[in-house]
Write an enzyme that holds these catalytic residues in place. Sequence first.
Site, PDB file in Angstrom:
ATOM      1  N   ILE A  27       0.853  -1.190   0.000  1.00 46.26           N
ATOM      2  CA  ILE A  27       0.000   0.000   0.000  1.00 46.26           C
ATOM      3  C   ILE A  27       0.894   1.247   0.000  1.00 46.26           C
ATOM      4  CG2 ILE A  27      -1.765   1.290   1.254  1.00 46.26           C
ATOM      5  CD1 ILE A  27      -2.762  -1.322   2.410  1.00 46.26           C
ATOM      6  N   ASN A  69      -1.285   6.231   8.231  1.00 49.11           N
ATOM      7  CA  ASN A  69      -1.465   5.964   9.667  1.00 49.11           C
ATOM      8  C   ASN A  69      -1.221   7.227  10.490  1.00 49.11           C
ATOM      9  OD1 ASN A  69      -2.353   3.351   9.977  1.00 49.11           O
ATOM     10  ND2 ASN A  69      -0.307   2.455   9.918  1.00 49.11           N
ATOM     11  N   HIS A  79      -4.283   4.699  13.644  1.00 49.28           N
ATOM     12  CA  HIS A  79      -4.118   3.254  13.409  1.00 49.28           C
ATOM     13  C   HIS A  79      -5.452   2.532  13.239  1.00 49.28           C
ATOM     14  CE1 HIS A  79       0.223   2.991  13.855  1.00 49.28           C
ATOM     15  NE2 HIS A  79       0.125   3.916  14.814  1.00 49.28           N
ATOM     16  N   ASP A  93      -6.129   0.175  10.166  1.00 52.09           N
ATOM     17  CA  ASP A  93      -6.597  -1.225  10.226  1.00 52.09           C
ATOM     18  C   ASP A  93      -7.781  -1.443   9.290  1.00 52.09           C
ATOM     19  OD1 ASP A  93      -4.655  -1.745  12.036  1.00 52.09           O
ATOM     20  OD2 ASP A  93      -5.973  -1.808  13.801  1.00 52.09           O
ATOM     21  N   ARG A 129      -9.199 -16.109  -8.234  1.00 52.54           N
ATOM     22  CA  ARG A 129      -9.911 -17.389  -8.387  1.00 52.54           C
ATOM     23  C   ARG A 129      -9.839 -18.204  -7.093  1.00 52.54           C
ATOM     24  NH1 ARG A 129      -6.709 -20.346 -12.713  1.00 52.54           N
ATOM     25  NH2 ARG A 129      -5.084 -19.573 -11.324  1.00 52.54           N
ATOM     26  N   GLU A 158       1.863  -3.610   5.691  1.00 55.19           N
ATOM     27  CA  GLU A 158       0.923  -3.253   4.619  1.00 55.19           C
ATOM     28  C   GLU A 158       1.201  -4.033   3.335  1.00 55.19           C
ATOM     29  OE1 GLU A 158       4.211  -0.036   4.592  1.00 55.19           O
ATOM     30  OE2 GLU A 158       3.208  -1.354   6.006  1.00 55.19           O
ATOM     31  N   ARG A 208      -6.257  -5.611 -12.730  1.00 56.89           N
ATOM     32  CA  ARG A 208      -7.645  -5.339 -12.353  1.00 56.89           C
ATOM     33  C   ARG A 208      -7.743  -5.035 -10.853  1.00 56.89           C
ATOM     34  NH1 ARG A 208      -9.622  -9.793 -13.800  1.00 56.89           N
ATOM     35  NH2 ARG A 208      -9.996 -10.829 -11.817  1.00 56.89           N
TER      36      ARG A 208
END
Length: 643
Positions: free
Chosen positions: A519, A526, A531, A535, A550, A561, A581
């Site tokens: 991320i 944060n 936090h 989360d 799948r 992260e 995607r």
Amino acid sequence: MTCIWIFLKTYLVFLLLFFISWHSYALIVEDSTVDHSIEKNIASALLLTNATQKKAQLLTLLNKQTVNVKQRLLLLDSITTHYYLQSNFNDALLFAQQAVTLAQDNYLPLAAANALKSVGIMHYLKADIDIAIDTYQEALSYYNTTANPILSANLLNNIALAYSKKNDWVAALEHFKMADAIYQEHGSTMDKIDVKYNMAGLYINLGLASNAIDILNEVIKERQLINDESGLFMAYADLVVALKINEQYAQAMSLSEKVITHYRAKKDNYNLSSALHNASDLYMKTLQPIKTKAYALEAMTLAKQVNHNDTYIGSLHTLSKAQLALGELDLALATIRTSDEHLKTLKNENLLTVNDGIESLLLMAQGEPLKAIALYQQFIVDTKKYNNENFNSQLSKFEANKLKQELLNLKDQKQLNALARENDRQFKNTLFTLMLCTIIIAFLLHRKIKDKQVKVFLEQQINIQTSELKKANKKLLAISYIDGLTKVNNRRCFDEDIQSLWNNKESSNNLCHMLIADIDYFKAYNDAYGHVAGDKALTKVAEVIKSNIRREDKIYRYGGEEFVILFSNCNAELAISTSQRILKKIENIEIKHANSSYNVITLSAGICTLNLSEVHSIEAFIEQADDKLYQAKERGRNQLCYL
């Protein structure tokens, strides 16, 4: 010879009457010279709300030379009660024992019985159950001489509860029935409700939760009618346990919070610690290890303060399971060691065996399968040994009770008188012998049938408990692979899966792909939003990833992260298009991020394919994907890089 015997009996009766008269006279003389202001001072001390001042004033009165025997007994009882209400059972026990000695030295049977009962209660609360039972039995012998049936019934009730704590169901049931018979004839409404409530506790210990639930619901209605708040919440607390055993978890949780709120408001730390432990066990059964850990830690703290050994040990067990589920293996092992040391002081071999079962799971999780298997096998052996010993003990007492009943029947006065009259007639003697033989044969047949029924029942209980333990072990093993926050697979699961993949790498060549995603600017997120928001963002990202892969693909929270996806049995194009995607979906959910150049939460990711001509180790495979991740970050983030 007969005259001598009559003379001796008359002389002994005269001595007894003289002693009683002399003792009564001594008490009257003593009473006429005492300071009667002591009773007023005791009453004033008991009205004090400050616990320290109350204790100091009572101890000061106890040390006065002008206090007589009855006043001293009253003071000792008041001080015992004070320490009991403070959950200081050790000091309460010391003063109760002083009261026993004083009452016995002055030949006061009722006072001795009351003091012995207090001693027994303190031992029961300290989990010294055998000593508690012996003390209760001694108190009962005094109560029986005072011709007060209700006091005897109350003590029989206490004895039954102690036997229940020892899992001695036959003795517990026998004493409950004895108490119930007295209550039905002499007891109040409250007495009858109490014995019904205690029978429900026995059903809980036997695992007959449905029976316990029905009885407890009756008890709750009856206690509501008489406004018995204390008894009402005790019944609520037991109903939580019965509902938990019956797997009615939603009802149990709702009622558990009600009980916790009540005892917290009352500052009743003894019962609050039990309620918190039951709540922690409920959350463990519903696979919520974070809440389990929080409740178990609070329960342990309070239980240790008030010397509630059962709750303290139970909370240690629950805490170790939660720590195992959260992957805190070293902490879980330390918790089991703490439990072992405490149990050794209580000499409870059964719970030490339970610790072995939990520790075997820990060893398996730490990658020591041989030690784990050896310890688990020992756990099974010890469990069977304990259950067999318990079964044999119950069976022996069952037989002893039956024989005792037969002896009581033979000693019946009418039966003995009938036998005495028939001694003159040989024919009736012969007939009686034949009848007695028939009764003995019938009794032996009956006992054999009952023994078989008891054995079958206990074997069923053992099988049920063993089955439940296996189910619990499977659940614990499953949740140990799940990340507690995001509910996706954790790093431990990834390490095992990637090792398994590498062990079968030839069949996965060019068909397996690894994505490592991170991320963007998450530390800044944060810092800006806190936090809790962090989360929630992690959980949402995990949900989006999981919903866009799948069934044969797997997602892992790799650390902090970072997330990993392992794509199986597909070509590189499918893995890359799926990854692109996912990155787009993450951006489109628009989780606000003011400190990001994109103003929303985004992912940077790198993906690589398992190609055995280029990759020669697990580490190299991971490093390829990691390099691509860093390449994505260097190019401006919010993108996917691949070979």
